[in-house]
Design an enzyme around this catalytic site. Structure first.
Site, mmCIF file in Angstrom:
data_model
loop_
_atom_site.group_PDB
_atom_site.id
_atom_site.type_symbol
_atom_site.label_atom_id
_atom_site.label_comp_id
_atom_site.label_asym_id
_atom_site.label_seq_id
_atom_site.Cartn_x
_atom_site.Cartn_y
_atom_site.Cartn_z
ATOM 1 C CB SER A 113 -0.915 0.009 1.233
ATOM 2 O OG SER A 113 -1.726 -1.140 1.262
ATOM 3 N N GLY A 114 1.764 1.371 0.977
ATOM 4 C CA GLY A 114 2.590 2.568 1.075
ATOM 5 C C GLY A 114 3.565 2.703 -0.070
ATOM 6 C CD GLN A 127 -1.806 -7.685 3.142
ATOM 7 O OE1 GLN A 127 -1.697 -8.190 4.246
ATOM 8 N NE2 GLN A 127 -0.808 -7.063 2.523
ATOM 9 C CB CYS A 169 -5.599 -5.026 10.201
ATOM 10 S SG CYS A 169 -7.316 -4.495 10.430
ATOM 11 C CG ASP A 220 1.778 -3.064 8.086
ATOM 12 O OD1 ASP A 220 1.141 -2.046 8.402
ATOM 13 O OD2 ASP A 220 1.260 -4.040 7.516
ATOM 14 C CE LYS A 256 3.567 -0.810 13.199
ATOM 15 N NZ LYS A 256 4.412 0.384 13.020
ATOM 16 C CB ALA A 258 -6.635 3.859 7.562
ATOM 17 C CB CYS A 283 -9.371 -0.481 13.142
ATOM 18 S SG CYS A 283 -9.558 -2.280 13.150
#
Length: 459
Positions: free
Chosen positions: A47-48, A77, A197, A333, A341, A344, A376
């Site tokens: 993602s990042g 994920q 998450c 993460d 982590k 978002a 979350c």
């Protein structure tokens, strides 16, 4: 013997060279091919990594950004929870990596095997040596199923009783387990390690409980959530709401209880009381959902120059810049920043990292700061969700002008229907920086809500 003619260098043929000279020439040629220089190097296409690749490459131009990522597919994920509950399919959760990475970058389809921050270089498994001006570490976390004895064996049993939402390899087993169990103990776990998450291990608890009710078998199944944490959720504002949920649905929660072994031949899960390590519990299961221990990838964790004692990239929690190497940043993460982590979090970090990396490239002062924002969506069933949003201080940092510590269908719809599109179309393309602007725009309604609440309390 050949001689130079008219001041030109002699032409040397392969026949005139010795075997050793040929070998040296080939090695030199190979070494030249294996060298790669770039302005920005990103390790990881999650993602990042994708978001920053899009942001930076659009600004810096073609071939200025290099991404090292070996995977063929990019997974969304956060959808795994819904797949485990039968609400989505695995094929809906991924796209080819070639589609999500920007077209104007260099993609080295390999994995990093050696970091040398002193010399600004990274070596990959295919032998490429990459020289960078600025490095972004976006490796994510690795799933360590093998750290729990018996777990890999249990997950390999066809149509077995053990499942896990965290891996695309195993996520389909979860819904099969929900369908297969008719009675007995359904046990869900949270490991003694950081996880991506942190809400996900209990989301599947609530989904499973709702599923059992829908199929009229709930009264035959005992549901237990064993978590290594001392709390059900790290933010009290939402933890209070979740305790009400588990009480209402008769879900047993054991705190500070960690899974240490699975015995698939006996259908037994072994747990340890973290307050009294000598105290061991053996629990019979008809369904066991395991959240595996997690860590940063070994190649990163072993580079002591880059990581702290826990193996996470040692960055300033506000700027996300490395504490010792000023041209190194981390996102997501793998960062040691003490935020939850989640995807978002990576979205909220992305503009901070982008502006601060650009500042380093220009030799300017870093001005962007990350407040620890994380979100979350705590799915509590097939049509309800508590949308938790908070910051470094574990205080609510909510976007919508409603009480978000309540179970709502609107938040479930947001999670299931809108967030995947937001992720693929806006975040990975570098345009989504988290909901800060939306929160600011909606704050006028929030102030109104607080005013109404205050007047009610006065009465």
């Amino acid at each position: 013997m050949m001689q130079a003619i008219s001041g030109k260098l002699p032409i040397v043929t392969r026949r005139s060279m010795s075997h050793s000279a040929i070998a040296r020439t080939l090695l030199t040629s190979q070494a030249q091919r294996d060298k790669h220089d770039c302005q920005v190097l990103i390790i990881g296409g999650g993602s990042g990594g994708c978001a920053l690749a899009a942001k930076l490459s659009s600004k810096l131009g073609k071939n200025k950004v290099t991404v090292v990522e070996p995977a063929e597919h990019h997974y969304y994920q956060p959808m795994f929870t819904l797949i485990g509950g039968g609400m989505k399919r695995l094929e809906q959760s991924f796209k080819p990596m070639a589609e999500v990475l920007p077209k104007n970058i260099n993609w080295i389809k390999s994995e990093a095997v050696e970091f040398d921050p002193k010399n600004n270089t990274v070596k990959t498994a295919n032998g490429t040596n990459i020289k960078y001006d600025v490095l972004l570490l976006a490796t994510g976390l690795q799933l360590n199923y093998d750290k729990i004895p018996g777990l890999v064996e249990a997950l390999s049993i066809p149509n077995g009783k053990v499942c896990s939402n965290y891996s695309p390899k195993y996520v389909d087993r979860t819904y099969a387990c929900l369908q297969n169990i008719q009675e007995g103990n359904a046990i869900f776990t949270f490991p003694q390690s950081p996880v991506k998450c942190p809400g996900a291990p209990q989301k599947i608890v609530y989904i499973a409980e709702h599923y059992f009710r829908k199929l009229n078998k709930r009264n035959k199944i005992t549901i237990t959530y064993n978590t290594s944490l001392p709390v059900i959720f790290g933010v009290k504002h939402y933890a209070d709401a979740l305790w009400k949920v588990v009480k209402k649905r008769d879900i047993k929660v054991n705190l500070k209880r960690n899974l240490i072994e699975v015995r698939p031949n006996e259908d037994i899960a072994v747990f340890q009381n973290l307050d009294k390590p000598e105290e061991i519990f053996e629990e019979k299961y008809s369904l066991l959902h395991v959240t595996p221990p997690m860590s940063t990838p070994p190649v990163l964790a072993q580079c002591k120059e880059l990581v702290n004692e826990t193996g996470f990239v040692d960055v300033d929690k506000s700027t996300l810049q490395h504490l010792r190497y000023k041209n190194v940043f981390a996102i997501g993460d793998c960062s040691a920043s003490p935020n939850s982590k989640t995807a978002a979090s990576a979205a909220a970090q992305s503009p901070v990292v982008y502006h601060n990396m650009r500042a380093v490239l220009k030799g300017k002062e870093l001005k962007s700061s990350y407040d620890g924002y994380a979100s979350c969506p705590l799915v509590t069933g097939y049509h309800s969700c508590i949308l938790a949003e908070f910051d470094y201080d574990l205080k609510p940092l909510e976007t919508f002008p409603i009480a978000q510590n309540k179970e709502r269908y609107s938040m479930f719809f947001l999670k299931k229907a809108l967030m995947p599109t937001l992720y693929w179309k806006v975040m990975l393309t570098g345009y989504w920086n988290g909901p800060a602007l939306m929160r600011k725009a909606l704050s006028i309604f929030d102030f109104g809500k607080k005013g109404i609440q205050g007047r009610k309390e006065d009465k």
